[in-house]
Scaffold this motif. Sequence first.
Motif, short mmCIF file in Angstrom:
data_model
loop_
_atom_site.label_atom_id
_atom_site.label_comp_id
_atom_site.label_asym_id
_atom_site.label_seq_id
_atom_site.Cartn_x
_atom_site.Cartn_y
_atom_site.Cartn_z
N GLU A 22 -30.50 7.19 18.62
CA GLU A 22 -31.40 6.35 17.62
C GLU A 22 -32.77 7.21 17.43
OE1 GLU A 22 -31.91 2.46 19.52
OE2 GLU A 22 -29.82 1.98 19.21
N SER A 23 -32.81 8.26 17.74
CA SER A 23 -34.20 8.88 17.32
C SER A 23 -33.78 10.39 17.44
CB SER A 23 -35.00 8.69 18.49
OG SER A 23 -34.57 9.32 19.68
N GLY A 24 -34.95 11.51 17.06
CA GLY A 24 -34.70 12.82 17.16
C GLY A 24 -34.08 13.24 15.65
N ASP A 25 -33.20 14.26 15.88
CA ASP A 25 -32.76 14.88 14.74
C ASP A 25 -31.31 14.52 14.07
OD1 ASP A 25 -35.14 16.60 14.88
OD2 ASP A 25 -34.07 17.95 16.10
N ASN A 26 -30.88 13.18 14.51
CA ASN A 26 -29.80 12.76 14.19
C ASN A 26 -29.63 12.75 12.27
OD1 ASN A 26 -27.42 11.17 13.39
ND2 ASN A 26 -27.91 9.67 14.72
N PRO A 27 -28.86 13.52 11.78
CA PRO A 27 -28.85 13.32 10.33
C PRO A 27 -28.32 12.34 9.71
CG PRO A 27 -26.92 14.80 11.14
CD PRO A 27 -27.61 14.41 12.69
N VAL A 80 -27.62 -9.29 14.33
CA VAL A 80 -27.10 -10.51 14.46
C VAL A 80 -26.15 -10.50 13.00
CG1 VAL A 80 -27.12 -13.01 14.19
CG2 VAL A 80 -28.52 -11.50 15.84
N ASN A 81 -26.96 -10.38 11.92
CA ASN A 81 -26.27 -10.46 10.75
C ASN A 81 -25.12 -9.58 10.21
OD1 ASN A 81 -26.58 -12.16 7.81
ND2 ASN A 81 -26.82 -10.10 7.17
N TYR A 82 -25.27 -8.25 10.71
CA TYR A 82 -24.28 -7.31 10.30
C TYR A 82 -23.24 -7.17 11.24
CZ TYR A 82 -27.11 -6.86 6.29
OH TYR A 82 -27.80 -6.89 5.21
N ALA A 83 -23.43 -7.79 12.63
CA ALA A 83 -22.12 -7.61 13.68
C ALA A 83 -21.68 -6.25 13.65
CB ALA A 83 -21.09 -8.81 12.95
N GLU A 84 -22.54 -5.59 14.22
CA GLU A 84 -22.10 -4.05 14.58
C GLU A 84 -21.88 -3.11 13.67
OE1 GLU A 84 -18.78 -3.88 17.50
OE2 GLU A 84 -19.35 -5.63 18.35
N ALA A 85 -22.16 -3.45 12.21
CA ALA A 85 -21.92 -2.52 11.10
C ALA A 85 -23.27 -1.73 11.15
CB ALA A 85 -22.07 -3.38 9.94
N PHE A 86 -24.74 -2.36 11.50
CA PHE A 86 -25.60 -1.72 11.55
C PHE A 86 -26.29 -1.77 12.70
CE2 PHE A 86 -26.18 -2.64 6.84
CZ PHE A 86 -25.23 -1.74 6.35
N PHE A 87 -27.06 -0.79 13.15
CA PHE A 87 -28.00 -0.91 14.39
C PHE A 87 -29.52 -0.20 13.95
CE2 PHE A 87 -23.70 -0.75 15.98
CZ PHE A 87 -23.68 -1.40 17.07
N PRO A 88 -30.40 -0.79 14.68
CA PRO A 88 -31.88 -0.46 14.11
C PRO A 88 -31.94 0.88 14.89
CG PRO A 88 -31.62 -2.65 15.50
CD PRO A 88 -30.47 -2.20 15.47
N ALA A 89 -32.73 1.50 13.91
CA ALA A 89 -33.00 3.16 14.28
C ALA A 89 -34.45 3.16 14.50
CB ALA A 89 -32.76 3.95 13.33
N PHE A 90 -35.00 2.15 15.18
CA PHE A 90 -36.44 2.01 15.56
C PHE A 90 -36.48 1.38 16.77
CE2 PHE A 90 -35.44 -1.02 12.49
CZ PHE A 90 -35.92 -2.22 13.09
N ASP A 91 -37.77 1.52 17.39
CA ASP A 91 -38.06 0.87 18.95
C ASP A 91 -37.82 -0.54 18.71
OD1 ASP A 91 -38.18 3.22 20.09
OD2 ASP A 91 -40.31 3.17 19.86
N TYR A 92 -37.24 -1.28 19.52
CA TYR A 92 -37.05 -2.85 19.67
C TYR A 92 -36.64 -3.16 21.13
CZ TYR A 92 -32.04 -2.52 19.35
OH TYR A 92 -30.71 -2.28 19.51
N LEU A 151 -31.86 2.28 10.01
CA LEU A 151 -30.73 1.80 10.63
C LEU A 151 -29.55 2.88 10.78
CD1 LEU A 151 -28.46 1.35 8.40
CD2 LEU A 151 -29.96 -0.62 7.78
N ILE A 152 -28.68 2.61 11.61
CA ILE A 152 -27.70 3.46 11.81
C ILE A 152 -26.37 2.73 11.27
CG2 ILE A 152 -28.58 5.25 13.26
CD1 ILE A 152 -27.60 3.78 15.50
N ALA A 153 -25.21 3.54 10.88
CA ALA A 153 -24.04 2.81 10.54
C ALA A 153 -23.01 3.66 11.15
CB ALA A 153 -23.85 2.60 9.01
#
Length: 304
Positions: free
Chosen positions: A121-126, A161-173, A279-281
């Motif tokens: 969720e951070s760094g150089d992930n392209p 909640v809305n995307y049920a594992e399709a998307f994950f936040p790519a920022f701190d939470y 986000l990340i998918a």
Amino acid sequence: MKKLFKAAASLALIVALLTVSVSALAETLLIGVPDDGTNLSRGIKLLETAGLIEVDPAAGYTPEIKDVTKYIYNIEIVPTTANTLPSTLGDFAASTINGTYAIPNGLIPSRDGLIIEKQSESGDNPYVNIIVARTADAENPLYQTIIDAYHTQLVAEFLLVNYAEAFFPAFDYDAGATFTVTEEVAQEIVAYVSPREDKTVVKVGVCGANNDQWKAVQKVLDEENAGIYIELVEFDAYNLPNEALNAGEIDLNAFQHKAYLNNEVANYGYDVVAIADTLIAPLTLYSQKFDSVDAIKEAAGLLE
């Protein structure tokens, strides 16, 4: 003793010949991967992670089929139009499918996936998705206000909640918090309508149908009395939003990951830059025929 030795040797030879014969008769298993640019690369990298192939390290995060240096098992990689992979899953031994297409077709990564792409969720992930602006506008304080609204707990919870594992936040939470966004609240956010009058309009280019997180962003902006109205400009092809942004037809876009942006800039010379992660998918390997990667390996057979 010599007779026993010869008998054992003969038996070993027969077993070896039978093994070779079975291997030779084994059907090559077809593995579907997205055929579009960097998503093809992601599919190849996921198959490498699964231990099915070896890839030239020099190719980095963006290998092509030609960069597969070894097929460890008897498989064939078949590039296929990404949005058709769920409907054609039965035609393949397995397919690597993005959550954007998997979830609407009833495929849940944690339940149905054989292996899920590892997404830092951070760094150089392209493959982290991003908000992009023209380079000259990268420091625009108006855009920073939008980024701050995106990077809130409300938006993070909505994504999960809305995307049920399709998307994950790519920022701190706060992943351990008691979520205020339930499925019911998520639907209220989807239905949220913000008044446009007396606000600064910011046009954001998007692709596809999964953009309701921007309604959550708008809700945060309104609660903060930011005076900003997000106007989503929908494009029907992925090659258009960067062109439109570069030409000044929109203010921002949010539809792509970093690797895709880098390719676009390299190929077309667009003067645009990523200003925030969103986000990340993750890509996931699915199968209707096998219940594990090991089962695929056993059916495919090792290649010598």
